[in-house]
Every structure is written in structure tokens, then in C-alpha cells.
Design an enzyme around this catalytic site. Structure first.
Site, PDB file in Angstrom:
ATOM      1  N   GLY B 126       0.791  -1.229   0.000  1.00 22.23           N
ATOM      2  CA  GLY B 126       0.000   0.000   0.000  1.00 22.23           C
ATOM      3  C   GLY B 126       0.815   1.265   0.000  1.00 22.23           C
ATOM      4  O   GLY B 126       0.277   2.363  -0.118  1.00 22.23           O
ATOM      5  N   MET B 128       3.769   1.868  -1.984  1.00 18.83           N
ATOM      6  CA  MET B 128       4.400   2.247  -3.240  1.00 18.83           C
ATOM      7  C   MET B 128       3.340   2.325  -4.338  1.00 18.83           C
ATOM      8  O   MET B 128       2.351   1.605  -4.326  1.00 18.83           O
ATOM      9  CB  MET B 128       5.462   1.213  -3.610  1.00 18.83           C
ATOM     10  CG  MET B 128       6.482   0.969  -2.501  1.00 18.83           C
ATOM     11  SD  MET B 128       7.529   2.413  -2.185  1.00 18.83           S
ATOM     12  CE  MET B 128       8.323   2.551  -3.766  1.00 18.83           C
TER      13      MET B 128
END
Lengths: 900, 900
Positions: B126, B128
Site C-alpha cells: 500500500g 508504493m
């Protein structure tokens, strides 16, 4: 604090006490005077070693023997018991002494009387107890009458012995004896001891004995050999009495084994008008002038001179009274001074016209005298420069750096009395009449202790006073000796005044003047003058012999000496004293004057960055002009400027009235100031939001300060003044903090330099004052061009001692011997020093040419300066008035190191 | 803080950036999937390495290539520029991919579309940014229509790409795109994206492009190769966005080079009803049950599943929908789990009936699942015990040690809704509706964050909340994944409730219930239940797999684990968790209950020794009975009791009313209490009159406490209970302090033992919490039989951080990356650790068998436990609920050491 391991050692040896006791059976514990020499000072004590040396030189010394300092140490290891084997050795030496003197203990024809004195390797005047006339008893006193035909002398000798022995050995209070003697005097209606007759003394002896019996439930010992054993134990016991411990603490005397005991056959200065006793110095101990100096009293015993009860005559009077003895004395003092190559302090007794030297030692002296004697002895080729330098204790210089009365003020002042110039310097303060009051009042006021005479009980009270004034006692009285030791102004033997400690009045009859407690008074200890009121004092300077000695010191020292100064005035004074730069400029001190504090408060009360920057812009010109002044005063020398350090709440008012005033001035509600104060409040401000933590949370503060520093430097360089700023980041504990601040400093500095188009030498460094900084000094040195050890804070954090709160337990610690010294006065070399050394090694490993200094208050304390030399710092920095002390201490350290 | 040297290293290499850039020209920066393998995780990132490995295993993986993590590092060293030479290597790999896929970038017949994803060596879910459908443009969309015959799909694909690329790469706010789509929906009067037509999407694309132009002043890039370069840079850029940094901090992820970039040919789950996409786990990541687990959505792209916008179907549904694909998927998951010998988390896409695996990785799991999987895999002989132990992160156990709802309370509670059991444990708190409010309110209250769905912006708010409740999103939604990572209770996808963040209401329509901000709520994250009000929670215990794993841990660890406990209740809990003794009993905690505080205050208000002793005598029976309880609870195990530590003023009341009450009760004027309080007030209490300084100034306190301890022990021994007290002197900085206190302790202890005529094993030791104690540990060890490192205070003093005041600057320090972690949570190994290590070495040198432990709060923190193991402590001591964590951490440290 360096005692950590030692204590343990002592403990270990306590465990082995039985072994020690056995071991000692074979050692030589007693030396007859002709068996010793001056080099055996450690073993025989100063007094014993010099008595032995004088014996060897053929000086007329009453013979005797010395029990070694090792025996004293064994006594304590042995749980306060004299070691096995001592008695036999004392017996043998007593026998030899009896043979030498052709007199015997308790003999009914030719009785041997002895003195028993303490004597450690270092001189501890007035601290250790002495017993005279030992060997006298009910029978011997009769023998003495028969032998001398002087009944009064014999009974006087006996009563003196009972009094001294009863007090010192048997613990009967001194004043109980005084009370008895007073009763007799009242009865006879006389005022002085000298008016008492043989019969009076005889009666007194009976009363004394009854007193001893009553207080101790023991009769007064009649056996001289028992008297001797008791006296020896009492001397050992006195080594650790409170006064002795206090004196050693006050004078930083450590590492001694104990005291030796000197048993010496008595000679009597109180055998009539052809007898006398005195104390003399081969040079003047107050000024250093190369002129025979001393005092004596005829028909008196030694203690009468130093106790200050009768005011003695000058030694020059002796030339008139007895030129033969005087010449002999002068020859001896010359011989001794040449032999010991130092100024001698001698005690002598004339017994029925025959001169005896009771002891000689290197004389205590004022700083002025020490400097003059040292410098003159070099010119006389008696000693070399290094020796001269080592002859002056750095701390002693403090006296020379003491204030003097402003000559203009003095010209107009009311001189109320004149006493003896017992200890130089000047002092202003409120009169207090007891040591206890001095201690109490000194918490809030400057005080002058005024006493009829002082005693060892007054020690602490004297220490907290600005100066001491006594109505009785000479230049060698307790007050005079101790005050000189403390470097405190003292006027002694001021017979013009009458002191009534009970009524708390100082009366000058001639002037019909009565001063009361807390009245202002001014003393000049260099002239003996006493003035009414509070006179203006002026600062001292460097000149003459002092300047010469400082020059010599500079030839040997390798440590640079800088000063801590926040204003140009201090910088100028320090440079006059030889400061080679500023080691610490505390920028925050600049914020308290006049309008500055307003702008500072505006900055703190700012509610956003813009407002804060506006307030900072107002501070900038102040800071810049301050820095310009400092850098100019120190032109050509480095000036280390520390960025803002204290927590912001220190700048806000605390009292309601001040808050209201500020609110009005700032046009903000008082409540807002209170809220901000509360918000800024910290539980432990020492460990809180201060130092570089401020510059990190408010980078604009760092920016403003650096801009002010660099603009000041740039403008000076334009004016051809060689400005050398060193910018110092406080309270760094982590390399990242320094990186953060350095980036800002570098940016602003380079921008400013570019703006002015000049070249400025500047450095960026950090304080090492957080233990973690010392532990990670290798990393920090990658960024820091210099380290300055802030040993005040480093001590606080390393020891966990809040300097502000230490008062609740430090006195107890010193009293219970858990700490040797206040670690804020004398660097804790074992703990804090370990961190300093670690940081030095780690810092140099990363950056070999890193500049290292210390700017804590230890920078002007000689033992700490020696430590800084040892670990290889480049400089120490101290307050302006301690610069000469640091210069000399640095020379000491360098010379002592090469000697090793 | 361990970053000191690293930062410097980075700086050095920045200087060398040109050299690096040149150097890289020759290195291999891009790997095609068939060139890598799973061992190349460091270089290719976890995702890339596993894609390569899967390719090697013959798993159906859409082909592509990986740009290495080294390139990301070079990008940052190179001042955010991609290194020279990258472009050519990307070109070559694109060419190969085009050949493999028989498709070309921008081709009008067979266009190549790719996904671009980040992938570091450690998983950062969650955090990148990912870009799908790259390669599409105005022409390609037409080719796509031609090729698939699915106009709606093609336009949907394009608009999705513009939206994602515009947001992530070009910085156009996400909600601006949402706004555009909403406008179209409003216009069409539809509610869901799925209801939009090809024409709607076509219109939307035009609006999106206009939006991008307006916000960025640039037109949307049409060249696929330009799109790719921009996407690669964006992935690198996202490595250091705030969310990524925050996530790494929160999860203690350090030492990574950067992220790799995975460029993979697209497959489409949204090509109609025979397409779909899903996430699955080889075992249940919540419970650990060995049962295939997952969720999928038909006709959707991957992000739709994890974003939690639509609630997906269970993987078991797929067996019914498409048994062939399901069987293939099961075979693959079995193969992958066997191959990687760990539970796998896989993403798959079904494109028109054909299965593709997009990625696999070791799955994140709850603590319960981690424990169960580890233990069961040992039983299945898939892994050995050591591996099993290392599979469970010690800190993760905290979840298992979380509270549960009291079953009795639960039975009577009002169940208002049921969602997904997204993260186990239970939580009680007040409702807040935004992350910002959570942050604010959490300062004073326990809060539950209630959201429609969460996003990375909510991270900090989630962290400060007790638990999280969302109305949308599945078991793999952002809220669920993050909450599990944090070990926080979470109920997700709770469709029974409607959350209105603006109106600040939580509505349960079925129950006609509306809850408002600050209403109490209780969550059960293990069942998904939501209750109204505040329910009672109960403590967890050790059993089943957890107990087995703990047993295995005990087989390997060498560190003993003790607990910090002041009352028998805590001691009992800790012993249940496996504590092997008490490492710290804070006696002062006993003084606050009931009548004790009265006696304590009486002691403080005493004006003389006699009064103080009287008050202490009242405290004695309380202390004795407390100690008896503790020693009994820990029968056979050592109990370290620290003597009184805090400053006395902590025991006095602060408020006027309380002072008046006390005054009345004690029958003293209130003014006297105020005066004593003021007298006791300290500027820096942390560094003030506390610890052994109290026992030194008031030895009678030490006497009473020791008497209480020893009487308790003696009485227990008489009752045949094996009591093992260890008496600990706090705040020692100097051996002399310990000597002083030890003498008192020894005396009282021996007297008490003699009185009771029993044999008691007891020890006397000290805290090492003042830096000077660590520096002089060799001396201190001559007296101390044990050292206990008080790393809380040691951290305060070594870093100069007041724990109470750190809040003013620590957040800024963490934000500016000047500190990696709160040093009070994670031991500063570089600074404080250096002192600990020094003290260990010095202490053992003096006393080889000295017992060494730590009792600061670091004793329960895994990295600090590992440090304690490394430096050779005998034990760590921590709070009862952290005992299992410490046991596991100690096993980790021991196993990792033997592996080296």
C-alpha cells in the site's frame, strides 16, 4: 571522585589487618632525629624530616625521635589500635633520649619532659593537636622546682600540661579549664595569667585534676610513659578529627598516609625574662621582601605566640634585647634557607639565654610573597625558572587577582581603625559576629566576619565571608594564617576596636563609634586599614614580578589559555591577563539587556514563523554589534561563539507583575503569556528543549545568529580587523543534529561572505557536553572542526547531578566523605574525565587536526587544567580573572610532565 | 541512532555521484524475468525475484523485466536523476519483451501494454505506487478496440491509465479525477462505474486529458516509451514519499537500498465476465488454518480488489464458477508453498479464461496465524524448529497478548453490526471519524477510528487509535492489511453501517441507531462484531500452538526473562507467561495505596529523626506484607527489589484542596505542607535528590525497607517458601554511595536473619543508570553482586533527554530523520549501548560471576533484547505482557548468533 579504587584498596587491607599487624613487628617504626634526613618527608612527616635534617646540619635542635606516618596508617587499618611492636621501639628511643639528655622520665632530680607533636608530609597548620611538657606529674613538678628554683614556672608548666593533655587527650572541654582559671583570677581580682602566683597555680592544678576526674571518671595519669602512649594515640586520632578533614578538603590535600608523631625533649621559653619563644621567616611571608621577619614573646611557651592571645614583638626587637641570640638566629635562618633553597618558617625557643630551633619548614606565604620570592630567588641564582614556577600554587594567584579599594574612594573614606595587614586584597560586606551567622547571612549578602580572635571552629564561616577582622592576634594568628591560605582579605590584631560577640557590636572607642550587625564595612588586607561603609573596589592587573613569572610560565606551557567572555569589557580584561582568544561567548547573555529582552520575548511569543522572523530581525542588529565588539577586542585571536543554548522559558517573566507589564507592552493578553509560559514549562529543563534542539525546531534562530556573526566578521575584515569567529553548536548528542545545524550555518555564512565579497576565516564546531557526544565523538568529528568540552553540563549528565539541586545532598556527601570535592568545582577525572579522554581519542582518530578545548568552569581550576594538559587538549577557557591561574597551572602541568 | 556513520557514508558517496554515474554505465541494471531467481531479492526486490523464480518454475507469469534496487539508490545519490546507461538497457529489454509477447509499444494492431510496479527487498504494502495499462494512447486504444472488439473495455482501460498515471506520475489530485467521474455519473444518473458506457468513458477521457492539461500545464504524454520513463522515475520517487518513509519507520524497516521497478506485460481481468482478478493465500493469513484462502472479483482490475471499493467473493466461489482455473490455481499455490516453504500471498488474473500469476510473496499474517503456520509446518516437516521460531516476529506476539472482550460482558452486550474479522483482538474507545481527530483526541482518550474506507493518509491516525472500523473493503483492504501490521484490532467491510464523515455519524439503519463522535464503541477484531458502549476486556493467556512455540523458543534462548512487577497480581500474570523472576520491583509504587500514602507523607513532613522513624515504623508492616506477597508468588525465583527511588516531593499533594485535606488530616498548618513542598521542589528532579541519595541523607529509610524485605523473606523461609530477595540500590554513580548503603543493608539484613534464626539467600547489587556508574563499573563491581541496567534513566542522562519533556522536540527529530526511533522505546545501541557494553566488560573483569540484567522498558523490545544477548547479559526484565515477546526475541538472538 578519584577515590573509587582507593576506598576498595583500604577495605581489602582492613581485611588483612591481622597480617599487617604481624608484618609490622619487624619494621622500623621509630627514627631518632639523627637517623633521618629531609628526603624522608613521606615517612617522617615534614616536621620530623626537617628536625632530622637540622640535626645533621648541626643546628641546635632539642633531641628526640619521630614515629613514622606508616604507623598512623596502620593505626587506622588496625581499627584505631597502635600496631604490635610500637611500644618496644618507643621504649628503646625513650631510653636513648634519656641518655642523650642525661635526664629520665619521672626522675626526681633530672626529669625528662617532652613535647609531642603531629607532623604530616604536608603542612596542616592549626589543625593537629600538640602537647607540651609531657612527663610532668606530682613528683616531677617538685623535682622541677628543686632544679630550677622557680616554683611559679614549675607549677605553671604542670597546669599547662594538665590543661593541654586534659583537653586534647582526655576530651575535657577547653572552656572548662578556662572557667577554672577565670575563677582563680576573679578570686585574686587579677586580669592576666601572668599575675597569678605559684600558689594560685598550685590551687589551679588541684582544681584541674578534680575537673578531669569529674568529666572523665578517671584520675589524671601520673606515669610519664602512660602519658606518652596516650599522647601518641591522641595525635593519631587527631588525624581524622573533623577539623583536620575539613582543612584537607579545603586545601585539596589528599594521598597522605597519616601523621607522624614527633617526641622532642622540652625546652622552655617561659623560664623567666631570659627565656622566650618565637616564630620567624627567612623572608617576609606577606610581601616576599628578602628581610628577616618574625615575632616573639619573652617568658612564654610557643603556643602563646601562634594562639594570638598576647600580641608579640617584632623579631627586630630581639636584636636590641639579645644581640648574640639574634645573630645566631640570623645565621641559622641563612643557613637553612640556602640549604632548603626556599623561604623558611622556623620556631625557636630561648631557654635561659640559649637558642633552640624547634622546627623549620618551607614557609607559607601570600601569593604576592610567593611570586616575589620565586622571581627573586631565580635572580639570586638560588633556584631555576622551573622551580620558581612550581613554587607558586596557581590557585594562590587568585589573591593577586583580588580587588583593591578604589584609591579615589579610599581618599575620601572614613578610616576607623588600623590592624595588621594579615592577608592582602580588599573586602566589602556586612558585619557578622559569629561563624554561624556568617554561614547564614552569606547566602544572601556579602559579609565580613568580625571576631575577637578566630579558632578552627570558625573555618567554614571564614570561608563564606568576604574578609575577616580580628581585634587580637598577630600576623601568625589563626585568623591570619587561615585567611592567607584561603586567599581571603584579613586584618588581624586590630586593637583599636573592641568586639562584643554577645551584644553584636564593634566599638571604636577612640572614635566614639559603635557598629552593629549588618552595618557595612570595608577592609584593606594589604594595609590593615578598616573603613566605615561600603567602598568601591577596583580590579587588579599584571605587573612587576607577577608579569615576569607569567612570562616564564608561558615559556613552558603548551596549553593555550582562552577566556569565557560575553561582552567586550570582559574580553579586554582577559586579554590584559594574557587570554589567547575567547573559548566561550554565551550569546544568550546578550539578550537580557534593555530593549533586547523585549525583542527576544516578542520572538518567543510569536505565533507563527513570520512573526518570529520579524522579532528575530529586531535582534539581529544587537547581536551583530555585540559580536563586532568582541571580535574587535580579540582581533587576530579566535572567538568561539555558542549559538542560543538555554530553554526559551528562561527569557519570560515569572512574577505576575512582570507578566502584566510585558502584556501591556506587547499588547497581548496576560493570559497568553501565562499560557505560553506554561506550554514552555519543563519538568527537567536541563534535559529539555534547549541547545541545538532550539535551532533544529526553529532554524530561523540559527540563521539570524549566524548572519549576525558573519556580518560582524565581514564588516571587520573590510575594516582590516582580523576577525576569527568559530561558530559552536551546543548540546549535540548525535551527529545528525550537527549535520542539520551545520548545513544552515554553512549556507548563511557563505551567503554573507559572498554578499560582502571578503575572505573570512571561520570554523564550525560543537560542544561536547552530552555524554552521548563523547561516546560518538568519532562520528561527530566527521563534521566538527573543533570540540569544546562543556564540562559543566557534562558533569551534570554524567553524574546525574542537577547543579541547581545538588545543595540538598552535596553537603552530606562531602561530610560523609562520599565525595572528595564538589565535582562542579574540580573536574571528576575518573568519570567525566574518562568521557573527555575518550572523546579526545575518538575525535583525533577521525580528524587528526581537530581543535580541542574546554569551556566549562573547570577551565580555570588547576588540577583540572593539569588534566586537560595530560589528555592533550589544545586550550582551556576560563573566566577573565582566572586566566593567569590557568596560565600558571598549564606551565605546572607541562613542567611536571617533562620531569616524569 | 545507529545511523551516525551511515549518514556520513551517504554524504561521502553523494560527493562521488559523477563517478558513480560513469561507473554504472557498464553494470547490468535490468534483468529479464528469466535472468533472475529468488536469491536475488536484494537486487531485484521481493516481487521481481519471485517473478523470476516463478518464471523458472514454469508458472504462467506475464513476462517482463526488473530494474534493480541499485538503480534506485543511484537515482538518489545522483540527486534524483536516473543513471546514465539505464535508458539503453530498458530499450533492449522492451525490445525483447515485444518479441516475446509478439506485440509492440504503440503498435496499431498488436499493442504492448505493461504494468509498472515497485518492489523492494521487503514488502511495503500500500505504500508504493503502481501503474497499470501503460502503453495505451489515443491510437492504441483504437487498436485495442479493433483487437478485442470490446470498445467499453478499451476506453475503460485508457481512462484508468490516465487516472492512475495522472495521479501517481503527474501529481494531479486523485479526487479531481473522482470529481470528473462523478460528474458523468450524475449526468447519466447512474451510481456505479460499471453502469457507464463506452461513450461515457470516451467523454471521460477527454475530460481527464483537459484536467491534466489544466493542472500540470502539460498535455498527457502519448509516447509509450516516454510514459515508461516517467513511470520508472515516479516509482523511484515514491520510495521516499512521506507515506513510504512513515511506513518504514513504523515497521522498523531499515537498510534497504531502494525499490526495484517491475515492468510486466499486462493481462486484463476486466475483459468481461470470463475475466477476473484476485488475491489468495496458501493458508489463512488471519487464523493460520491450512486452508486455501482468498478473494476475487470477476471483470475487474487488480487494484479493485485491494482498494476495497467493491466487496469481493471468497476464493472458494471460484471452484463453482470455473473449476478448471480453480484447480490450476490450487496446484500452483501448492507448488509455490512447497517451493518457498512458507505461506504464499499471490495475485492472479484470469484473462478470458486463462490464468496468470502476477506475483507471489511470503504472506503477511496475524500473530495467531504466524504461530499456527510455524508450528504446523514443523509438524508437516516442511521447516525445522529454528526456522519456525524465526518465522514469528517477537513484536507480533503483542497481538496474541491483546485483550479480548469479557465473555460475560459480551453475552449481555448490544451487537449492532458485524463486519469482517480483519485483525484480531478487541478494542474499546470513543468514535472519531477522521485521522486528524484521532490524533488529537488520542492525546486524552482511547479512540476508535471509524471510516468508510482508509487510505495511506490515515496511517498516523490509525496508529494512535485502539481499533479501526470500516464500512467498505475486504480482508485485504488497506485498513485490514495495515491494522494487522500494527497488531491493531480491525473490523472491515462492515456493510451494516453507514459512515458519514462530514456529519460525524455512524448509522445502523437496521437498528435505527445513530452514533455520534465520542460515543463509546467496542470492536471484536477476531469475530468482526461491533458492540455499542464500552465493554469489559479480559487478558489473554498462553496455550496451544503459542505455548508450543514458546517452549521451542526456550530450548534455544540463553537469556533469562524476568518481569517488572510491583504487586503479587502482576507477578502471577508474568509467571504465567513464563517469567523467571522479578527484575524490578519499584517499592515506591506500594506507597500510593490507601493509608500508606498517609504514613509516607507523615514521614516526609517529619521535622526530626524521631518523628521520621515513627512514620517509617507505620510503613514497615505494609512494605513487609507486599514483599511477602511478591516473594511468595515468585517462590524459588529471584526477586530484585529496588530501594526508594523517586524524589520525596512526588508523594506530596500539589492542588490546594488536597493540601488542605492533608493538613487537616495530619493536624498541621497547610502552610507547613506548602513550605516543605517548596523546600523539596527541584529545578531538575530527574537529576536531584532521589535514588540512593535519599537513603544516604535518610539512612533510616533504607533501614526500614531492608528490614521489611528481610523479615518478609525470613518469615517465608520459616513457612518453607523459597524466598530469594535481591536488594538493589538505585542511582549509584560512585562506589562510595554503594559502600554506604551496602553497610546499612548488610547490617540490618544480618540482624534480621539472626533474629529469625533462618538461612536466607540474598544478594546486594545496584542499578547502572547514571553514566558515571557505567564508566566506573570496575570499581562498583567490587561491591555489587549484580548490576541491573536502568536504561530509562541511562538514556535520559546519556542523551540529555528528559523523558517528560521530549515531546517538544522528538516529533520534529523523527520527522527530520535526525533520530531513527524514539530512544526510550528502542535502545540507542550506539550511545547508551556503548555504556552498557563498557559496564558489562568492566564489571565482569572485577567480578567474573557478577549477575547482569536490564530492567528498563527496553527489556521487552526485540532489537534491544537482541543487543542484551549480544553483550552477554544474564537476563532481561520487562512488563508481564511482554514476557513472551522477550522469550521469543531472546530465542531469535541466540539462533541468529549460532547461524553466524
Amino acid at each position: 571522585m578519584a577515590k573509587d579504587m582507593k576506598k576498595t584498596d583500604v577495605k581489602k587491607s582492613t581485611v588483612k589487618q591481622v597480617v599487617s599487624a604481624k608484618k609490622t613487628a619487624g619494621t622500623k617504626m621509630v627514627y631518632f632525629f639523627d637517623e633521618g634526613k629531609k628526603e624522608m618527608r613521606e615517612l617522617l612527616g615534614g616536621k620530623g624530616a626537617n628536625l632530622a635534617e637540622m640535626t645533621g646540619l648541626g643546628i641546635p635542635v632539642p633531641q628526640g625521635f619521630t614515629i613514622t606516618t606508616e604507623v598512623c596508617a596502620l593505626y587506622y587499618e588496625n581499627n584505631r589500635k597502635v600496631p604490635v611492636g610500637l611500644k618496644a621501639q618507643v621504649d628503646a628511643n625513650v631510653a636513648r633520649l634519656e641518655k642523650t639528655m642525661n635526664a629520665r622520665f619521672g626522675d626526681k632530680t633530672n626529669p625528662l619532659l617532652v613535647s609531642v607533636r603531629s607532623g604530616a608530609a604536608a603542612s596542616l597548620p592549626g589543625m593537629m593537636d600538640t602537647i607540651l611538657n609531657l612527663g610532668i606529674n606530682d613528683e616531677v613538678v617538685q623535682a622541677l622546682i628543686k632544679k630550677t628554683g622557680n616554683e611559679r614556672f614549675a607549677y605553671d608548666t604542670y597546669r599547662r600540661f594538665i590543661q593541654m593533655f586534659g583537653d586534647v587527650v582526655m576530651g575535657v572541654p577547653h572552656h572548662d579549664f578556662e572557667h577554672e582559671i577565670q575563677k582563680i583570677k576573679d578570686k585574686r581580682k587579677v586580669h592576666h595569667d601572668i599575675d597569678l602566683t605559684a600558689a594560685d597555680f598550685k590551687e589551679l592544678i588541684a582544681n584541674y585534676k578534680a575537673l578531669v576526674q569529674k568529666v572523665t571518671k578517671k584520675s589524671f595519669p601520673q606515669d610519664p610513659r602512660v602519658q606518652l602512649d596516650m599522647a601518641i594515640e591522641a595525635v593519631f586520632g587527631s588525624w581524622n578529627n573533623n577539623r583536620a578533614i575539613a582543612y584537607r578538603q579545603l586545601n585539596d590535600i589528599t594521598g597522605l598516609k597519616g601523621t607522624a608523631v614527633n617526641v622532642q625533649s622540652m625546652v622552655f621559653g617561659n623560664m623567666g625574662q631570659t627565656s622566650g619563644t618565637g616564630v620567624c621567616f627567612s623572608r617576609n611571608p606577606s610581601t616576599g621582601e628578602n628581610k628577616f621577619y618574625g615575632e616573639y614573646l619573652m617568658n612564654a611557651q610557643g603556643e602563646d605566640v601562634v594562639a594570638g592571645i598576647r600580641t608579640p614583638l617584632s623579631i627586630q626587637e630581639l636584636e636590641k634585647q639579645n644581640p648574640r641570640v639574634y645573630k645566631q638566629l640570623v645565621d641559622i635562618k641563612n643557613k637553612l634557607e640556602q640549604h632548603f633553597t626556599d623561604m623558611q618558617d622556623m620556631e625557636f625557643t630561648i631557654q635561659e639565654g640559649k637558642l633552640y630551633i624547634l622546627q623549620t619548614r618551607n614557609g607559607k606565604r601570600t601569593a604576592a610573597a610567593a611570586v616575589r620570592i620565586a622571581v627573586e630567588m631565580v635572580k639570586e641564582k638560588l633556584i631555576d625558572k622551573k622551580t620558581a614556577i612550581l613554587r607558586v600554587e596557581p590557585n594562590q594567584l587568585d589573591q593577586l587577582l583580588h580587588k583593591q579599594i578604589d584609591p579615589q574612594a579610599k581618599a575620601k573614606a572614613e578610616l576607623i581603625a588600623k590592624g595588621l595587614p594579615a592577608s592582602p586584597g580588599a573586602a566589602v560586606g556586612k558585619i557578622v559576629f559569629t561563624a554561624e551567622h556568617a554561614e547564614e547571612a552569606a547566602k544572601t549578602d556579602k559579609v565580613i566576619l568580625v571576631r575577637t580572635e578566630t579558632s578552627p571552629e570558625d573555618l567554614i564561616g571564614m570561608n563564606v565571608s568576604q574578609g575577616i577582622l580580628t581585634s587580637r592576634g598577630g600576623m601568625t594568628s589563626h585568623a591570619a594564617v587561615v585567611a592567607r591560605g584561603m586567599g581571603k582579605c584579613c586584618v588581624s590584631g586590630c586593637q583599636d576596636i573592641k568586639v562584643d560577640e554577645k551584644a553584636k557590636t564593634l566599638t571604636v572607642a577612640a572614635k566614639k563609634l559603635v557598629l552593629k550587625e549588618f552595618d557595612d564595612i570595608t577592609l584593606d588586607g594589604s594595609t590593615g586599614e578598616v573603613f566605615k561603609g561600603s567602598l568601591n573596589l577596583v580590579e587588579p592587573g599584571l605587573s612587576g614580578n607577577f608579569a615576569t613569572l607569567m612570562q616564564w610560565a608561558d615559556e613552558f606551557r603548551t596549553l593555550k589559555i582562552r577566556t569565557n567572555a560575553d561582552v567586550p569589557r570582559d574580553a579586554k580584561v582577559a586579554r590584559g591577563f594574557g587570554a589567547e582568544g575567547i573559548g566561550l561567548c554565551r550569546t544568550e547573555h546578550m539578550f537580557f539587556e534593555g530593549d533586547r529582552i523585549k525583542a527576544m520575548r516578542e520572538m518567543i511569543l510569536a505565533s507563527n514563523l513570520e512573526q518570529r522572523k520579524k522579532a528575530l530581525a529586531k535582534l539581529l542588529p544587537y547581536q551583530k554589534s555585540d559580536f563586532k565588539g568582541l571580535l574587535k577586542e580579540m582581533a587576530g585571536l579566535p572567538v568561539t561563539i555558542r549559538l542560543l543554548d538555554p530553554p526559551l522559558h528562561e527569557f519570560l517573566p515569572k512574577e505576575k507583575k512582570d507578566i502584566d507589564d510585558l502584556a501591556k507592552e506587547m499588547k497581548v493578553p496576560a493570559q497568553r503569556i501565562i499560557e505560553i509560559s506554561e506550554h514552555l514549562h519543563e519538568v527537567n529543563p536541563m534535559l529539555g528543549h534547549r541547545g541545538c534542539r532550539l535551532g533544529i525546531t526553529y532554524p530561523e534562530i540559527t540563521e539570524m545568529q549566524v548572519q549576525a556573526i558573519m556580518e560582524a566578521a565581514c564588516e571587520l575584515v573590510k575594516e582590516k580587523v582580523d576577525a576569527k569567529p568559530e561558530i559552536m553548536v551546543p548540546l549535540v548528542g548525535n551527529i545528525t543534529e550537527l549535520q542539520h545545524q551545520k548545513a544552515i550555518i554553512k549556507k548563511v555564512a557563505e551567503e554573507t561572505i559572498a554578499k560582502y565579497k571578503v575572505k573570512v576565516d571561520y570554523m564550525i564546531g560543537t560542544m561536547i557536553e552530552v555524554p552521548r557526544a563523547a561516546l560518538t565523538a568519532d562520528a561527530i568529528a566527521t563534521e566538527a572542526e573543533f570540540f569544546s568540552f562543556g564540562t559543566n553540563d557534562l558533569t551534570q549528565m554524567t553524574l546525574g547531578f542537577s547543579r541547581d539541586d545538588i545543595g540538598k545532598f552535596l553537603p552530606e556527601y562531602l561530610k560523609k566523605n562520599l565525595l572528595e570535592k564538589d565535582p562542579f568545582a574540580v573536574l571528576d577525572q575518573t568519570g567525566v574525565g574518562q568521557l573527555v579522554q575518550m572523546a579526545v581519542e575518538k575525535g583525533r582518530k577521525t580528524r587528526p587536526n581537530i581543535k580541542l578545548g574546554i569551556c566549562g568552569e573547570h577551565g580555570g581550576e588547576p588540577s583540572s587544567v593539569a588534566f586537560c594538559h595530560k589528555v592533550g587538549l589544545n586550550y582551556v577557557s576560563c573566566s577573565p580573572y582566572r586566566v593567569p591561574i590557568a596560565r600558571l597551572a598549564a606551565a605546572h602541568a607541562a613542567i611536571k610532565q617533562t620531569k616524569k
